[in-house]
Structures are given as C-alpha cells and as structure tokens.
Motif scaffolding. Structure first.
Motif, PDB file in Angstrom:
ATOM      1  N   SER A 288     -26.619  46.565  36.028  1.00  0.00           N
ATOM      2  CA  SER A 288     -26.563  47.867  36.694  1.00  0.00           C
ATOM      3  C   SER A 288     -25.513  48.737  36.016  1.00  0.00           C
ATOM      4  O   SER A 288     -24.503  48.221  35.535  1.00  0.00           O
ATOM      5  CB  SER A 288     -26.208  47.680  38.165  1.00  0.00           C
ATOM      6  N   ALA A 289     -25.750  50.039  36.008  1.00  0.00           N
ATOM      7  CA  ALA A 289     -24.796  50.976  35.409  1.00  0.00           C
ATOM      8  C   ALA A 289     -23.574  51.181  36.290  1.00  0.00           C
ATOM      9  O   ALA A 289     -22.526  51.622  35.818  1.00  0.00           O
ATOM     10  CB  ALA A 289     -25.477  52.317  35.151  1.00  0.00           C
ATOM     11  N   HIS A 290     -23.683  50.858  37.563  1.00  0.00           N
ATOM     12  CA  HIS A 290     -22.591  51.144  38.501  1.00  0.00           C
ATOM     13  C   HIS A 290     -22.110  49.935  39.296  1.00  0.00           C
ATOM     14  O   HIS A 290     -21.193  50.045  40.105  1.00  0.00           O
ATOM     15  CB  HIS A 290     -23.004  52.256  39.468  1.00  0.00           C
ATOM     16  N   SER A 291     -22.699  48.771  39.092  1.00  0.00           N
ATOM     17  CA  SER A 291     -22.328  47.588  39.881  1.00  0.00           C
ATOM     18  C   SER A 291     -22.229  46.365  38.990  1.00  0.00           C
ATOM     19  O   SER A 291     -22.771  46.333  37.891  1.00  0.00           O
ATOM     20  CB  SER A 291     -23.372  47.317  40.965  1.00  0.00           C
ATOM     21  N   THR A 292     -21.542  45.377  39.488  1.00  0.00           N
ATOM     22  CA  THR A 292     -21.479  44.084  38.830  1.00  0.00           C
ATOM     23  C   THR A 292     -22.201  43.074  39.708  1.00  0.00           C
ATOM     24  O   THR A 292     -21.967  43.009  40.913  1.00  0.00           O
ATOM     25  CB  THR A 292     -20.017  43.635  38.627  1.00  0.00           C
ATOM     26  N   LEU A 293     -23.067  42.328  39.103  1.00  0.00           N
ATOM     27  CA  LEU A 293     -23.813  41.296  39.819  1.00  0.00           C
ATOM     28  C   LEU A 293     -23.025  39.989  39.761  1.00  0.00           C
ATOM     29  O   LEU A 293     -22.607  39.561  38.688  1.00  0.00           O
ATOM     30  CB  LEU A 293     -25.187  41.105  39.169  1.00  0.00           C
ATOM     31  N   LEU A 294     -22.798  39.395  40.912  1.00  0.00           N
ATOM     32  CA  LEU A 294     -22.125  38.103  41.001  1.00  0.00           C
ATOM     33  C   LEU A 294     -23.171  37.072  41.409  1.00  0.00           C
ATOM     34  O   LEU A 294     -23.789  37.188  42.468  1.00  0.00           O
ATOM     35  CB  LEU A 294     -20.996  38.139  42.036  1.00  0.00           C
ATOM     36  N   GLU A 295     -23.371  36.074  40.563  1.00  0.00           N
ATOM     37  CA  GLU A 295     -24.298  34.997  40.881  1.00  0.00           C
ATOM     38  C   GLU A 295     -23.486  33.765  41.234  1.00  0.00           C
ATOM     39  O   GLU A 295     -22.601  33.359  40.478  1.00  0.00           O
ATOM     40  CB  GLU A 295     -25.206  34.689  39.692  1.00  0.00           C
ATOM     41  N   VAL A 296     -23.769  33.188  42.388  1.00  0.00           N
ATOM     42  CA  VAL A 296     -23.054  32.010  42.862  1.00  0.00           C
ATOM     43  C   VAL A 296     -24.065  30.896  43.087  1.00  0.00           C
ATOM     44  O   VAL A 296     -25.032  31.058  43.839  1.00  0.00           O
ATOM     45  CB  VAL A 296     -22.304  32.296  44.181  1.00  0.00           C
ATOM     46  N   ILE A 297     -23.848  29.777  42.422  1.00  0.00           N
ATOM     47  CA  ILE A 297     -24.652  28.580  42.652  1.00  0.00           C
ATOM     48  C   ILE A 297     -23.682  27.532  43.174  1.00  0.00           C
ATOM     49  O   ILE A 297     -22.707  27.175  42.497  1.00  0.00           O
ATOM     50  CB  ILE A 297     -25.337  28.107  41.360  1.00  0.00           C
ATOM     51  N   VAL A 298     -23.912  27.074  44.394  1.00  0.00           N
ATOM     52  CA  VAL A 298     -22.976  26.165  45.045  1.00  0.00           C
ATOM     53  C   VAL A 298     -23.719  25.336  46.087  1.00  0.00           C
ATOM     54  O   VAL A 298     -24.774  25.737  46.579  1.00  0.00           O
ATOM     55  CB  VAL A 298     -21.814  26.978  45.688  1.00  0.00           C
ATOM     56  N   GLN A 299     -23.169  24.180  46.406  1.00  0.00           N
ATOM     57  CA  GLN A 299     -23.738  23.324  47.456  1.00  0.00           C
ATOM     58  C   GLN A 299     -23.722  24.082  48.777  1.00  0.00           C
ATOM     59  O   GLN A 299     -22.679  24.588  49.191  1.00  0.00           O
ATOM     60  CB  GLN A 299     -22.902  22.043  47.574  1.00  0.00           C
ATOM     61  N   ASP A 300     -24.838  24.163  49.438  1.00  0.00           N
ATOM     62  CA  ASP A 300     -24.918  24.870  50.705  1.00  0.00           C
ATOM     63  C   ASP A 300     -24.221  24.068  51.793  1.00  0.00           C
ATOM     64  O   ASP A 300     -24.184  22.843  51.767  1.00  0.00           O
ATOM     65  CB  ASP A 300     -26.385  25.091  51.076  1.00  0.00           C
ATOM     66  N   ARG A 301     -23.644  24.785  52.745  1.00  0.00           N
ATOM     67  CA  ARG A 301     -22.998  24.171  53.902  1.00  0.00           C
ATOM     68  C   ARG A 301     -22.775  25.248  54.954  1.00  0.00           C
ATOM     69  O   ARG A 301     -22.750  26.435  54.629  1.00  0.00           O
ATOM     70  CB  ARG A 301     -21.668  23.529  53.516  1.00  0.00           C
ATOM     71  N   PRO A 302     -22.625  24.857  56.209  1.00  0.00           N
ATOM     72  CA  PRO A 302     -22.331  25.852  57.251  1.00  0.00           C
ATOM     73  C   PRO A 302     -21.020  26.575  56.941  1.00  0.00           C
ATOM     74  O   PRO A 302     -20.035  25.966  56.528  1.00  0.00           O
ATOM     75  CB  PRO A 302     -22.205  25.011  58.527  1.00  0.00           C
ATOM     76  N   GLY A 303     -21.029  27.876  57.106  1.00  0.00           N
ATOM     77  CA  GLY A 303     -19.831  28.672  56.896  1.00  0.00           C
ATOM     78  C   GLY A 303     -19.606  29.102  55.458  1.00  0.00           C
ATOM     79  O   GLY A 303     -18.641  29.803  55.159  1.00  0.00           O
ATOM     80  N   LEU A 304     -20.497  28.720  54.550  1.00  0.00           N
ATOM     81  CA  LEU A 304     -20.316  29.045  53.142  1.00  0.00           C
ATOM     82  C   LEU A 304     -20.262  30.557  52.916  1.00  0.00           C
ATOM     83  O   LEU A 304     -19.353  31.054  52.233  1.00  0.00           O
ATOM     84  CB  LEU A 304     -21.441  28.432  52.304  1.00  0.00           C
ATOM     85  N   LEU A 305     -21.188  31.288  53.480  1.00  0.00           N
ATOM     86  CA  LEU A 305     -21.210  32.738  53.293  1.00  0.00           C
ATOM     87  C   LEU A 305     -19.944  33.380  53.854  1.00  0.00           C
ATOM     88  O   LEU A 305     -19.370  34.284  53.241  1.00  0.00           O
ATOM     89  CB  LEU A 305     -22.461  33.328  53.943  1.00  0.00           C
ATOM     90  N   TYR A 306     -19.490  32.897  54.985  1.00  0.00           N
ATOM     91  CA  TYR A 306     -18.250  33.397  55.574  1.00  0.00           C
ATOM     92  C   TYR A 306     -17.065  33.132  54.644  1.00  0.00           C
ATOM     93  O   TYR A 306     -16.249  34.016  54.392  1.00  0.00           O
ATOM     94  CB  TYR A 306     -18.011  32.740  56.934  1.00  0.00           C
ATOM     95  N   ASP A 307     -16.977  31.919  54.120  1.00  0.00           N
ATOM     96  CA  ASP A 307     -15.871  31.579  53.218  1.00  0.00           C
ATOM     97  C   ASP A 307     -15.914  32.424  51.949  1.00  0.00           C
ATOM     98  O   ASP A 307     -14.876  32.886  51.467  1.00  0.00           O
ATOM     99  CB  ASP A 307     -15.895  30.090  52.864  1.00  0.00           C
ATOM    100  N   MET A 308     -17.112  32.638  51.411  1.00  0.00           N
ATOM    101  CA  MET A 308     -17.230  33.448  50.203  1.00  0.00           C
ATOM    102  C   MET A 308     -16.829  34.898  50.478  1.00  0.00           C
ATOM    103  O   MET A 308     -16.085  35.508  49.702  1.00  0.00           O
ATOM    104  CB  MET A 308     -18.666  33.395  49.668  1.00  0.00           C
ATOM    105  N   GLY A 309     -17.310  35.439  51.571  1.00  0.00           N
ATOM    106  CA  GLY A 309     -16.965  36.821  51.929  1.00  0.00           C
ATOM    107  C   GLY A 309     -15.479  36.987  52.176  1.00  0.00           C
ATOM    108  O   GLY A 309     -14.869  37.975  51.745  1.00  0.00           O
ATOM    109  N   SER A 310     -14.879  36.016  52.854  1.00  0.00           N
ATOM    110  CA  SER A 310     -13.431  36.070  53.120  1.00  0.00           C
ATOM    111  C   SER A 310     -12.634  35.997  51.824  1.00  0.00           C
ATOM    112  O   SER A 310     -11.655  36.729  51.644  1.00  0.00           O
ATOM    113  CB  SER A 310     -13.015  34.915  54.038  1.00  0.00           C
TER     114      SER A 310
END
Length: 118
Positions: free
Chosen positions: A84-106
């Motif tokens: 993208s001309a205005h954004s950076t794409l972050l690709e995350v490959i990780v073992q799924d677990r409860p709370g993962l999205l919360y931990d990543m966002g935090s």
C-alpha cells in the motif's frame, strides 16, 4: 467464540475501526438465546470499561495451555511496505490460543505509545 479474522483501520483523524469476524463453533448463541444477551452485556461492559477483560480471558488461557496443540506452528512476523502507498501490512503467523488477538493488540498499542514518547 472463535475469532477467524480481524481488521483494524485508522484514518487521519485518529478514528480507529476494528472489525471482527467470528464463528460460533458450538452454536452457543443459536441454541441458547439467553447466552446472546449475556454475551452482548459482557461485550458492552468491557467496551465501556465497566468490566475488565483479563479475568475473562485468564480462565480460557489456563484451560487451553493444559492441552498441547495438534499441530505446532512456528511464530513468524512479516512487514510489507509495498502493499500500500499509505499503510504497512503486518503479517503474523502464530499458534492460535484464547486471548491472542487481545495480547497482540495490547502489544501494538504499547509500542505505539512508546514510539510517541520518543
């Protein structure tokens, strides 16, 4: 609930829009109509800072750590500035677990706060 996809976008005014796509694998909301009301109240309370999210996630995290994953996934991170001309794409490959999205966002929020202090 199983979050299968999440998108986050911010505009120049600092407005952030998060979109979550989830699957109700066990049809909990469909088969138990009262659960929908409880789920929506919990979600509302967390979003309004009337309830903490951490205690809700902690019990799920403890239960999931007691079971080893069926397939082990090695963690990989990738950045793409050319997508993208205005954004950076972050690709995350990780073992799924409860709370993962919360931990990543935090973690991303903390890093953003630190970078603004510099």
């Amino acid at each position: 609930m199983n979050i299968i996809k999440a998108d986050a976008f911010a505009n120049a005014a600092g407005v952030v829009l998060d979109t979550f796509h989830f699957a109700d694998l066990h049809r909990t909301l469909e088969l138990n109509p009262t659960e929908k009301d409880r789920f929506l109240k919990s979600l509302h309370d967390v979003l309004q800072n009337k309830a903490a999210l951490e205690p809700l996630l902690q019990s799920r995290d403890t239960a999931s750590r007691s079971r080893p994953p069926k397939v082990a996934i090695q963690t990989r991170l990738g950045f793409d500035d050319s997508a993208s001309a205005h954004s950076t794409l972050l690709e995350v490959i990780v073992q799924d677990r409860p709370g993962l999205l919360y931990d990543m966002g935090s973690a991303l929020a903390r890093l953003l706060a630190i970078s603004k202090l510099r």
